[in-house]
Design a protein around this motif. Structure first.
Motif, PDB file in Angstrom:
ATOM      1  N   ARG A 374      -8.553   2.344  12.341  1.00 40.31           N
ATOM      2  CA  ARG A 374      -7.153   1.943  12.480  1.00 40.31           C
ATOM      3  C   ARG A 374      -6.209   3.107  12.200  1.00 40.31           C
ATOM      4  O   ARG A 374      -5.220   3.291  12.888  1.00 40.31           O
ATOM      5  N   GLY A 375      -6.458   3.846  11.145  1.00 37.88           N
ATOM      6  CA  GLY A 375      -5.734   5.078  10.912  1.00 37.88           C
ATOM      7  C   GLY A 375      -4.231   4.939  10.846  1.00 37.88           C
ATOM      8  O   GLY A 375      -3.690   3.938  10.391  1.00 37.88           O
ATOM      9  N   LEU A 376      -3.539   5.966  11.358  1.00 35.35           N
ATOM     10  CA  LEU A 376      -2.111   6.077  11.136  1.00 35.35           C
ATOM     11  C   LEU A 376      -1.264   5.258  12.085  1.00 35.35           C
ATOM     12  O   LEU A 376      -0.098   4.986  11.795  1.00 35.35           O
ATOM     13  N   VAL A 377      -1.794   4.823  13.221  1.00 34.02           N
ATOM     14  CA  VAL A 377      -1.039   3.882  14.045  1.00 34.02           C
ATOM     15  C   VAL A 377      -0.828   2.597  13.258  1.00 34.02           C
ATOM     16  O   VAL A 377       0.242   1.980  13.307  1.00 34.02           O
ATOM     17  N   GLU A 378      -1.840   2.214  12.489  1.00 30.37           N
ATOM     18  CA  GLU A 378      -1.691   1.068  11.599  1.00 30.37           C
ATOM     19  C   GLU A 378      -0.560   1.303  10.602  1.00 30.37           C
ATOM     20  O   GLU A 378       0.244   0.396  10.321  1.00 30.37           O
ATOM     21  N   GLU A 393       6.022  -4.646  -0.643  1.00 28.99           N
ATOM     22  CA  GLU A 393       5.389  -3.371  -1.012  1.00 28.99           C
ATOM     23  C   GLU A 393       3.911  -3.543  -1.331  1.00 28.99           C
ATOM     24  O   GLU A 393       3.088  -2.688  -0.989  1.00 28.99           O
ATOM     25  N   ARG A 394       3.544  -4.645  -1.991  1.00 23.60           N
ATOM     26  CA  ARG A 394       2.141  -4.835  -2.356  1.00 23.60           C
ATOM     27  C   ARG A 394       1.270  -5.031  -1.125  1.00 23.60           C
ATOM     28  O   ARG A 394       0.211  -4.398  -0.992  1.00 23.60           O
ATOM     29  N   LEU A 395       1.694  -5.894  -0.200  1.00 20.81           N
ATOM     30  CA  LEU A 395       0.909  -6.107   1.012  1.00 20.81           C
ATOM     31  C   LEU A 395       0.875  -4.848   1.864  1.00 20.81           C
ATOM     32  O   LEU A 395      -0.130  -4.560   2.520  1.00 20.81           O
ATOM     33  N   PHE A 396       1.960  -4.078   1.853  1.00 19.95           N
ATOM     34  CA  PHE A 396       1.965  -2.802   2.564  1.00 19.95           C
ATOM     35  C   PHE A 396       0.873  -1.884   2.019  1.00 19.95           C
ATOM     36  O   PHE A 396       0.099  -1.289   2.785  1.00 19.95           O
ATOM     37  N   SER A 397       0.795  -1.753   0.695  1.00 25.02           N
ATOM     38  CA  SER A 397      -0.231  -0.892   0.096  1.00 25.02           C
ATOM     39  C   SER A 397      -1.622  -1.408   0.387  1.00 25.02           C
ATOM     40  O   SER A 397      -2.540  -0.620   0.674  1.00 25.02           O
ATOM     41  N   VAL A 398      -1.826  -2.732   0.340  1.00 24.55           N
ATOM     42  CA  VAL A 398      -3.131  -3.320   0.633  1.00 24.55           C
ATOM     43  C   VAL A 398      -3.549  -3.006   2.065  1.00 24.55           C
ATOM     44  O   VAL A 398      -4.689  -2.597   2.331  1.00 24.55           O
ATOM     45  N   MET A 399      -2.636  -3.175   3.002  1.00 18.56           N
ATOM     46  CA  MET A 399      -2.963  -2.933   4.404  1.00 18.56           C
ATOM     47  C   MET A 399      -3.213  -1.442   4.667  1.00 18.56           C
ATOM     48  O   MET A 399      -4.067  -1.087   5.483  1.00 18.56           O
ATOM     49  N   VAL A 400      -2.468  -0.580   3.982  1.00 20.19           N
ATOM     50  CA  VAL A 400      -2.701   0.859   4.141  1.00 20.19           C
ATOM     51  C   VAL A 400      -4.093   1.234   3.634  1.00 20.19           C
ATOM     52  O   VAL A 400      -4.829   1.987   4.282  1.00 20.19           O
ATOM     53  N   LEU A 401      -4.468   0.716   2.469  1.00 18.35           N
ATOM     54  CA  LEU A 401      -5.801   1.005   1.936  1.00 18.35           C
ATOM     55  C   LEU A 401      -6.885   0.459   2.861  1.00 18.35           C
ATOM     56  O   LEU A 401      -7.933   1.097   3.053  1.00 18.35           O
ATOM     57  N   MET A 402      -6.668  -0.722   3.430  1.00 17.33           N
ATOM     58  CA  MET A 402      -7.619  -1.264   4.405  1.00 17.33           C
ATOM     59  C   MET A 402      -7.770  -0.314   5.592  1.00 17.33           C
ATOM     60  O   MET A 402      -8.886  -0.026   6.051  1.00 17.33           O
ATOM     61  N   ALA A 403      -6.638   0.195   6.106  1.00 17.36           N
ATOM     62  CA  ALA A 403      -6.697   1.122   7.236  1.00 17.36           C
ATOM     63  C   ALA A 403      -7.450   2.395   6.876  1.00 17.36           C
ATOM     64  O   ALA A 403      -8.255   2.900   7.668  1.00 17.36           O
ATOM     65  N   LEU A 404      -7.210   2.916   5.678  1.00 19.85           N
ATOM     66  CA  LEU A 404      -7.895   4.140   5.262  1.00 19.85           C
ATOM     67  C   LEU A 404      -9.391   3.914   5.094  1.00 19.85           C
ATOM     68  O   LEU A 404     -10.214   4.730   5.522  1.00 19.85           O
TER      69      LEU A 404
END
Length: 453
Positions: A374-378, A393-404
């Motif tokens: 998913r990377g950075l487009v995510e 902010e919390r869901l944003f961080s969760v989704m970013v970690l999932m993408a990484l």
């Protein structure tokens, strides 16, 4: 502060003081320092991650985590916030996006559409199936977690957004993984790149509809009409670029390609899609006989250097916002749920639809692994959702970690799937088989009788 005083002075009129230039100089110095930091930290991480067979793009993402709220921001005085100011991030983001536009155009222009003759059916099945299944899974997840989102978004736009976010495949990251592993000629890589590119044409309109349903400033029908109009405009611009490359002198043709590419990206951006869609479609729609001439423009030394400097910025900047330490126990449980749904839905559906459409078992699994990047487009999608008030902010961080995490897993999983199985478990066996294959065979009658016990 000084910038506010300068702004108030400009609003009131008067002669320009010398100190009025300081904010611009200060921002310019920060931009240069930030670029150097990203390149130095990213370069150091590349050496470490290279031993783990991770693509360099992962080092750029981790550089953002190191320089952002997760690590540097925890030090006294928050050096991260002082270094990466809003003005500096705006400039760095524009440079990074410009580099990605050029990169995606070149990747699309190099794409061999004739090689997909036998795989067109598989591409269509993978593109449709691996978008629909994660989208439905994300919408279901949205219903389950809606009450835990602090900003309390409307349920329907939230479900549209989260489904779209889980269905994303990062074309820039996927293209770099394929390029770095020299997989461009393999059927699985061609299928994954084509399917991911096709999904890009759906991701941004779906995201635009979700945001429009939240703000109600632009009706969904208007968004759809604007998007279709912009796509037609991009195709027309690509035809103009082809004519310029055929008839104009080389220098004028190069300038025309750059200008028309910028217009194509701007057209889709202004229509509510994304500039990446314009860059991809411009490269695909460019007449085949003029693609080599167009690619020569991006092979010049100044552009290659600019891309090598600016491209890491795009991958590092969104990670600056992620604060892992602020998640808490509930946040990590949410991460586990999101991660399991995302991987099962995306990887599983892509592999299943590729296999059912006729791909071999190995190619189907490789397609599934590649589509799970998913990377950075995510992160771009998530940033838009955060700005629109669809996630907190919390869901944003969760989704970013999932993408990484899913992107980090892509490289090793693809290596595992594409490596010869027996040679992987016993390296000496592969060397032995090669040695035996290079020697002439002998008949049983050539064996001396005394050697048989």
């Amino acid at each position: 502060n000084l910038s506010r005083r300068c702004s108030s002075w400009r609003a009131g009129g008067g002669s320009a003081p010398t100190e009025g230039r300081i904010p611009r100089v200060h921002t310019a110095a920060l931009v240069v320092a930030d670029m150097a930091l990203v390149l130095v930290v990213g370069g150091a991480l590349r050496r470490v991650l290279g031993r783990l067979r991770q693509p360099p793009v992962m080092a750029d993402i981790l550089a953002g985590l190191v320089l952002g709220a997760t690590l540097l921001g925890t030090l006294p005085g928050d050096p991260s916030d002082a270094l990466f100011t809003a003005d500096a991030r705006s400039v760095l983001g524009a440079l990074g996006e410009a580099a990605v536009v050029a990169y995606l155009f070149a990747a699309a222009a190099r794409f061999d559409r004739t090689a997909l003759g036998r795989e067109r059916r598989i591409v269509g099945a993978v593109a449709a199936g691996s978008f629909a299944v994660p989208w439905l899974a994300g919408a279901g997840l949205a219903v389950a977690v809606h009450g835990a989102v602090a900003v309390d978004p409307p349920l329907v736009p939230f479900a549209l957004f989260l489904g779209t976010a889980l269905a994303v495949t990062a074309v820039p990251v996927l293209a770099r993984i394929v390029e770095e592993r020299r997989m461009a000629g393999r059927p699985a890589a061609r299928i994954a790149l084509a399917a991911a590119g096709a999904q890009e044409l759906v991701v941004w309109p779906a995201l635009a509809v979700a945001v429009a349903r939240t703000s109600s400033s632009r009706p969904a029908g208007l968004v759809l009409l604007a998007g279709l109009t912009s796509l037609a405009a991009v195709v027309a611009l690509a035809r103009l670029a082809g004519a310029a490359l055929t008839r104009a002198p080389r220098a004028a043709a190069a300038a025309a390609v750059l200008v028309l590419l910028g217009l194509a990206a701007a057209a889709t951006q202004l229509a509510g899609l994304h500039l990446f869609v314009g860059a991809l479609l411009f490269g695909v729609a460019l007449p085949a006989q003029t693609r080599d001439a167009a690619l020569v423009v991006f092979e010049t030394q100044p552009l290659r250097f600019a891309q090598s400097v600016c491209l890491p910025l795009f991958f590092a900047l969104p990670a600056l916002k992620v604060d892992v330490w602020a998640l808490g126990a509930d946040g990590f449980w949410l991460l586990a749920a999101v991660l399991s749904v995302a991987v099962t839905a995306k990887l599983g559906s892509a592999a299943l639809f590729a296999r059912r459409a006729g791909a071999t078992r190995g190619d189907a699994l490789t397609v599934g692994a590649l589509m799970n990047a998913r990377g950075l487009v995510e992160l771009v999608v998530l940033g838009i959702g955060l700005e629109a008030g669809l996630i907190d902010e919390r869901l944003f961080s969760v989704m970013v970690l999932m993408a990484l995490l899913t992107t980090f897993a892509t490289g090793p999983l693809v290596d595992r799937l594409t490596r010869p199985r027996r040679a992987a478990h016993a390296p000496w066996l592969g060397r032995y088989q090669s040695a035996v294959a290079s020697k002439p065979h002998f008949e049983a009658a050539d064996i001396p009788p005394e050697s048989i016990q």
